[in-house]
Motif scaffolding. Structure first.
Motif, PDB file in Angstrom:
ATOM      1  N   MET A 230      -7.471   0.881  -9.085  1.00 52.25           N
ATOM      2  CA  MET A 230      -7.967   0.905  -7.722  1.00 52.25           C
ATOM      3  C   MET A 230      -6.826   1.305  -6.799  1.00 52.25           C
ATOM      4  SD  MET A 230     -10.031  -2.093  -5.701  1.00 52.25           S
ATOM      5  CE  MET A 230     -11.334  -2.031  -6.932  1.00 52.25           C
ATOM      6  N   VAL A 231      -7.031   2.325  -6.009  1.00 54.06           N
ATOM      7  CA  VAL A 231      -5.994   2.832  -5.103  1.00 54.06           C
ATOM      8  C   VAL A 231      -6.317   2.360  -3.692  1.00 54.06           C
ATOM      9  CG1 VAL A 231      -4.854   4.871  -4.189  1.00 54.06           C
ATOM     10  CG2 VAL A 231      -5.643   4.842  -6.569  1.00 54.06           C
ATOM     11  N   PHE A 232      -5.348   1.703  -3.051  1.00 57.04           N
ATOM     12  CA  PHE A 232      -5.552   1.181  -1.709  1.00 57.04           C
ATOM     13  C   PHE A 232      -4.726   1.992  -0.717  1.00 57.04           C
ATOM     14  CE2 PHE A 232      -5.789  -2.555  -4.582  1.00 57.04           C
ATOM     15  CZ  PHE A 232      -7.144  -2.834  -4.414  1.00 57.04           C
ATOM     16  N   PRO A 233      -5.199   2.129   0.499  1.00 59.16           N
ATOM     17  CA  PRO A 233      -4.397   2.799   1.532  1.00 59.16           C
ATOM     18  C   PRO A 233      -3.094   2.057   1.753  1.00 59.16           C
ATOM     19  CG  PRO A 233      -6.667   2.464   2.265  1.00 59.16           C
ATOM     20  CD  PRO A 233      -6.510   1.691   0.997  1.00 59.16           C
ATOM     21  N   PRO A 234      -1.986   2.769   1.932  1.00 56.22           N
ATOM     22  CA  PRO A 234      -0.691   2.106   2.163  1.00 56.22           C
ATOM     23  C   PRO A 234      -0.765   1.170   3.359  1.00 56.22           C
ATOM     24  CG  PRO A 234      -0.418   4.474   1.818  1.00 56.22           C
ATOM     25  CD  PRO A 234      -1.892   4.235   1.960  1.00 56.22           C
ATOM     26  N   ASN A 235      -0.097   0.022   3.238  1.00 52.83           N
ATOM     27  CA  ASN A 235       0.011  -0.979   4.296  1.00 52.83           C
ATOM     28  C   ASN A 235      -1.312  -1.684   4.629  1.00 52.83           C
ATOM     29  OD1 ASN A 235       2.786  -0.408   4.646  1.00 52.83           O
ATOM     30  ND2 ASN A 235       2.254   1.353   5.918  1.00 52.83           N
ATOM     31  N   SER A 236      -2.366  -1.402   3.875  1.00 56.35           N
ATOM     32  CA  SER A 236      -3.604  -2.150   4.072  1.00 56.35           C
ATOM     33  C   SER A 236      -3.435  -3.544   3.484  1.00 56.35           C
ATOM     34  CB  SER A 236      -4.770  -1.445   3.383  1.00 56.35           C
ATOM     35  OG  SER A 236      -4.600  -1.478   1.966  1.00 56.35           O
ATOM     36  N   ASP A 237      -4.283  -4.476   3.903  1.00 51.66           N
ATOM     37  CA  ASP A 237      -4.205  -5.820   3.347  1.00 51.66           C
ATOM     38  C   ASP A 237      -4.392  -5.792   1.841  1.00 51.66           C
ATOM     39  OD1 ASP A 237      -3.748  -6.862   5.808  1.00 51.66           O
ATOM     40  OD2 ASP A 237      -5.552  -8.096   5.910  1.00 51.66           O
ATOM     41  N   ALA A 238      -5.297  -4.958   1.368  1.00 53.54           N
ATOM     42  CA  ALA A 238      -5.559  -4.884  -0.069  1.00 53.54           C
ATOM     43  C   ALA A 238      -4.311  -4.418  -0.829  1.00 53.54           C
ATOM     44  CB  ALA A 238      -6.731  -3.953  -0.351  1.00 53.54           C
ATOM     45  N   ALA A 239      -3.615  -3.417  -0.287  1.00 51.55           N
ATOM     46  CA  ALA A 239      -2.405  -2.908  -0.940  1.00 51.55           C
ATOM     47  C   ALA A 239      -1.302  -3.968  -0.931  1.00 51.55           C
ATOM     48  CB  ALA A 239      -1.925  -1.638  -0.243  1.00 51.55           C
ATOM     49  N   ILE A 240      -1.155  -4.666   0.201  1.00 49.81           N
ATOM     50  CA  ILE A 240      -0.123  -5.703   0.304  1.00 49.81           C
ATOM     51  C   ILE A 240      -0.437  -6.854  -0.648  1.00 49.81           C
ATOM     52  CG2 ILE A 240       0.895  -7.434   1.838  1.00 49.81           C
ATOM     53  CD1 ILE A 240       0.473  -5.424   4.137  1.00 49.81           C
ATOM     54  N   LEU A 241      -1.694  -7.245  -0.717  1.00 47.09           N
ATOM     55  CA  LEU A 241      -2.083  -8.329  -1.620  1.00 47.09           C
ATOM     56  C   LEU A 241      -1.811  -7.963  -3.076  1.00 47.09           C
ATOM     57  CD1 LEU A 241      -5.387  -9.437   0.134  1.00 47.09           C
ATOM     58  CD2 LEU A 241      -3.391 -10.897  -0.260  1.00 47.09           C
ATOM     59  N   LYS A 242      -2.050  -6.711  -3.413  1.00 44.84           N
ATOM     60  CA  LYS A 242      -1.756  -6.263  -4.781  1.00 44.84           C
ATOM     61  C   LYS A 242      -0.256  -6.358  -5.059  1.00 44.84           C
ATOM     62  CE  LYS A 242      -2.095  -2.320  -7.927  1.00 44.84           C
ATOM     63  NZ  LYS A 242      -2.502  -0.910  -8.094  1.00 44.84           N
ATOM     64  N   ASP A 243       0.572  -5.923  -4.106  1.00 48.34           N
ATOM     65  CA  ASP A 243       2.028  -6.009  -4.281  1.00 48.34           C
ATOM     66  C   ASP A 243       2.482  -7.463  -4.403  1.00 48.34           C
ATOM     67  OD1 ASP A 243       2.295  -3.278  -4.196  1.00 48.34           O
ATOM     68  OD2 ASP A 243       2.768  -3.195  -2.059  1.00 48.34           O
ATOM     69  N   LEU A 244       1.915  -8.323  -3.564  1.00 45.11           N
ATOM     70  CA  LEU A 244       2.275  -9.738  -3.621  1.00 45.11           C
ATOM     71  C   LEU A 244       1.855 -10.364  -4.950  1.00 45.11           C
ATOM     72  CD1 LEU A 244       1.335 -10.883   0.002  1.00 45.11           C
ATOM     73  CD2 LEU A 244       3.637 -10.582  -0.926  1.00 45.11           C
ATOM     74  N   PHE A 245       0.675 -10.007  -5.407  1.00 40.22           N
ATOM     75  CA  PHE A 245       0.161 -10.525  -6.676  1.00 40.22           C
ATOM     76  C   PHE A 245       1.150 -10.246  -7.806  1.00 40.22           C
ATOM     77  CE2 PHE A 245      -2.387 -10.217 -10.557  1.00 40.22           C
ATOM     78  CZ  PHE A 245      -3.157 -11.366 -10.489  1.00 40.22           C
ATOM     79  N   ASN A 246       1.706  -9.049  -7.810  1.00 38.94           N
ATOM     80  CA  ASN A 246       2.641  -8.672  -8.873  1.00 38.94           C
ATOM     81  C   ASN A 246       4.049  -9.206  -8.648  1.00 38.94           C
ATOM     82  OD1 ASN A 246       1.202  -6.796 -10.855  1.00 38.94           O
ATOM     83  ND2 ASN A 246       0.543  -5.985  -8.887  1.00 38.94           N
ATOM     84  N   SER A 247       4.364  -9.617  -7.435  1.00 40.68           N
ATOM     85  CA  SER A 247       5.677 -10.191  -7.165  1.00 40.68           C
ATOM     86  C   SER A 247       5.768 -11.637  -7.647  1.00 40.68           C
ATOM     87  CB  SER A 247       5.983 -10.133  -5.667  1.00 40.68           C
ATOM     88  OG  SER A 247       7.273 -10.619  -5.389  1.00 40.68           O
ATOM     89  N   PHE A 248       4.622 -12.292  -7.831  1.00 37.73           N
ATOM     90  CA  PHE A 248       4.604 -13.687  -8.241  1.00 37.73           C
ATOM     91  C   PHE A 248       4.244 -13.836  -9.720  1.00 37.73           C
ATOM     92  CE2 PHE A 248       4.361 -14.216  -3.656  1.00 37.73           C
ATOM     93  CZ  PHE A 248       5.142 -15.340  -3.440  1.00 37.73           C
ATOM     94  N   LYS A 249       4.660 -12.886 -10.546  1.00 41.96           N
ATOM     95  CA  LYS A 249       4.388 -12.984 -11.977  1.00 41.96           C
ATOM     96  C   LYS A 249       5.051 -14.235 -12.548  1.00 41.96           C
ATOM     97  CE  LYS A 249       3.670  -8.095 -13.009  1.00 41.96           C
ATOM     98  NZ  LYS A 249       4.140  -6.903 -13.753  1.00 41.96           N
ATOM     99  N   PRO A 250       4.288 -15.094 -13.214  1.00 39.11           N
ATOM    100  CA  PRO A 250       4.838 -16.378 -13.655  1.00 39.11           C
ATOM    101  C   PRO A 250       5.655 -16.320 -14.937  1.00 39.11           C
ATOM    102  CG  PRO A 250       2.510 -16.231 -14.182  1.00 39.11           C
ATOM    103  CD  PRO A 250       2.838 -14.992 -13.415  1.00 39.11           C
ATOM    104  N   ASP A 251       5.483 -15.280 -15.733  1.00 40.43           N
ATOM    105  CA  ASP A 251       6.111 -15.243 -17.056  1.00 40.43           C
ATOM    106  C   ASP A 251       7.266 -14.252 -17.141  1.00 40.43           C
ATOM    107  OD1 ASP A 251       4.270 -17.125 -18.101  1.00 40.43           O
ATOM    108  OD2 ASP A 251       2.773 -15.539 -18.249  1.00 40.43           O
ATOM    109  N   SER A 252       7.807 -13.858 -16.007  1.00 38.07           N
ATOM    110  CA  SER A 252       8.898 -12.883 -15.991  1.00 38.07           C
ATOM    111  C   SER A 252      10.177 -13.537 -15.474  1.00 38.07           C
ATOM    112  CB  SER A 252       8.529 -11.683 -15.102  1.00 38.07           C
ATOM    113  OG  SER A 252       7.364 -11.046 -15.570  1.00 38.07           O
ATOM    114  N   PRO A 253      11.096 -13.902 -16.370  1.00 39.04           N
ATOM    115  CA  PRO A 253      12.376 -14.490 -15.912  1.00 39.04           C
ATOM    116  C   PRO A 253      13.113 -13.528 -15.001  1.00 39.04           C
ATOM    117  CG  PRO A 253      12.134 -14.691 -18.309  1.00 39.04           C
ATOM    118  CD  PRO A 253      11.042 -13.777 -17.846  1.00 39.04           C
ATOM    119  N   LEU A 254      13.803 -14.060 -14.022  1.00 46.00           N
ATOM    120  CA  LEU A 254      14.579 -13.227 -13.114  1.00 46.00           C
ATOM    121  C   LEU A 254      15.887 -12.808 -13.777  1.00 46.00           C
ATOM    122  CD1 LEU A 254      14.146 -15.147  -9.735  1.00 46.00           C
ATOM    123  CD2 LEU A 254      12.762 -13.260 -10.650  1.00 46.00           C
TER     124      LEU A 254
END
Length: 467
Positions: A10-34
């Motif tokens: 699914m492709v979202f327009p840049p800076n839309s809430d949907a696009a930001i939510l997708k980026d945030l969703f992937n920033s909070f990956k629980p199984d990826s050590p820093l």
């Protein structure tokens, strides 16, 4: 017309809430050590008992003239892998040669979670050492060990290469194939273990010759080689009547082997083992283990610990800033500070649970900011799994822990089992008056906040007061 590739995502327009939510969703990956140096990292030392892995484990490695063999533990998902990667980077900066590897993950690695023996760990260390040092070190000791067992390896269908073709380009894939068979093929696993069991002494001798070569040939000028074997805490405990558990067999009965390599070793170990009847034996063998506790978001009286909440808040804020520049945690992502506080308290200071709940809340949200309702629903989604992990006869144990903030060393291991399932969480703080580290325990907030817990607790409390 949408192409095949475009239709899969699914492709979202840049800076839309949907696009930001997708980026945030992937920033909070629980199984990826820093990774070391990741700007999202937060140092929780002050709210985790004032212990630091660089001092507790790293200090011994750098100061001790002889080899050290140390254990590191904690609840799964508490951030151990992130801390171990941080330790590895620190030791490398001090001139050490570090071989860090995750011995097992959910879908890769060298070990089987459900069936691991000491031979498997030795083979994993062999492969990782050879892979790390292949370009700098004479690997002939390991080559000769494989060479002497070539016909057996061919019989197990682990190689079809002729003996005169063996070299480093063959040895590493072969060892990878051997460890893969140990992980995924039970029939071959038993045969490989028999091979290693019958030749353990010669394999250790070959490995130590390889390590000694490395110490002489490496250009760093430092002869400290450190192996960090992560994820061994995921090994499932197997119990049989009147026998040692498989974990005791590995870490105690086979401790001579676990301490046989001529280098520094750090092993992760299951928290249930470190709180078992074997605790004093483990300390005699490996020294004082370090345990990574939860981030303290409440004290023993149930009052919020502002420092712990603020540190978790900082961890969330950094993940937001890293993913979406200029977006504030409140009110852009979450509608109010009360929502952030609820997230911190509900996870009990357990980082992976926090990430899971946030991702679930993001997934339930169509536009920013995320509302209290979505967060409460996300929390409710994760509660049943913890309730299902509590057996009927264990409720009174939970109430006793909640009431007294202690965990008993019971003969049947019931408290340890609840600790291993994260139904009970461990916290630590340094008491400056008593000049001691205080360990205390409580029931996971996802259980404490449930209707079944509240109703049963009311009955338990009434009976206790009448008694």
């Amino acid at each position: 017309m949408i192409g095949v590739r475009e239709s899969c995502f699914m492709v979202f327009p840049p800076n839309s809430d949907a696009a930001i939510l997708k980026d945030l969703f992937n920033s909070f990956k629980p199984d990826s050590p820093l990774e070391p140096g990741d700007p999202r990292y937060v140092d929780f030392q002050e709210v985790r008992g004032d212990e630091d892995i660089l001092t507790e484990l790293g200090g011994y490695i750098l100061k001790e003239e002889d080899n050290t063999y140390q254990l590191y533990s904690g609840h799964r998902g508490s951030g151990k892998s992130t801390e171990l990667k941080r330790l590895a980077a620190y030791l490398e900066r001090q001139g050490c040669v570090v071989v860090y590897f995750a011995a097992a993950t959910e879908d890769a690695g060298d070990l089987s979670f459900q069936d691991t023996q000491y031979q498997d760990i030795l083979l994993s260390c062999t492969r990782q050492l050879l892979e790390k040092l292949q370009d700098d070190v004479d690997y002939s000791p390991i080559w000769h060990w494989l060479e002497a067992r070539w016909e057996t390896l061919k019989e197990l269908a682990l190689t079809d290469v002729s003996l005169n073709q063996i070299n480093i380009q063959v040895a590493i894939p072969l060892l990878s194939k051997i460890t893969a068979a140990v992980r995924t093929e039970p029939n071959k696993r038993d045969e490989i273990r028999k091979l290693v069991e019958a030749n353990t002494e010669s394999l250790v001798k070959a490995l130590n010759a390889f390590i000694d070569n490395a110490k002489q040939q490496l250009k760093s000028g430092n002869n400290r080689i450190v192996i960090i074997a992560d994820n061994l805490d995921r090994i499932a405990q197997i119990e049989e009547p009147d026998k040692m558990t498989n974990l005791e067999e590995i870490f105690i009965n086979r401790s001579e082997l676990m301490r046989s390599l001529n280098c520094h070793m750090v092993y992760t170990a299951p928290i249930s083992l470190l709180y078992s009847r074997s605790a004093s034996n483990l300390q005699d063998i490996y020294g004082k283990p370090q345990i990574l506790p939860m981030v303290m978001v409440q004290n023993r009286d149930g009052e919020a610990v502002d420092e712990g909440i603020q540190q978790l808040r900082l961890a969330m804020e950094r993940r937001v800033m890293e993913q979406v520049d200029g977006l504030s945690l409140v009110p852009d992502v979450f509608e109010a500070e009360a929502v952030v506080v609820l997230l911190c308290l509900s996870c009990g200071g357990h980082l992976r649970d926090l990430m899971h709940i946030i991702r679930n809340a993001i997934n339930r949200t169509s536009e920013l900011p995320i509302r209290m309702k979505q967060v409460k629903r996300a929390i409710a989604d994760f509660r049943p799994a913890y309730l299902d992990a509590v057996l009927e006869h264990e409720w009174d144990l939970l109430f006793q822990v909640h009431q007294n903030k202690t965990r008993l060393n019971d003969l049947d291991g019931l408290y340890r089992a609840l600790l291993g399932r994260r139904c009970i969480l461990e916290y630590r703080f340094f008491d400056e008056v008593e000049e001691d580290v205080v360990r205390w325990y409580d029931v996971h907030p996802l259980i404490r906040g449930s209707k079944p817990f509240r109703e049963r607790w009311a009955v338990f409390s009434k009976g206790d007061s009448e008694g």
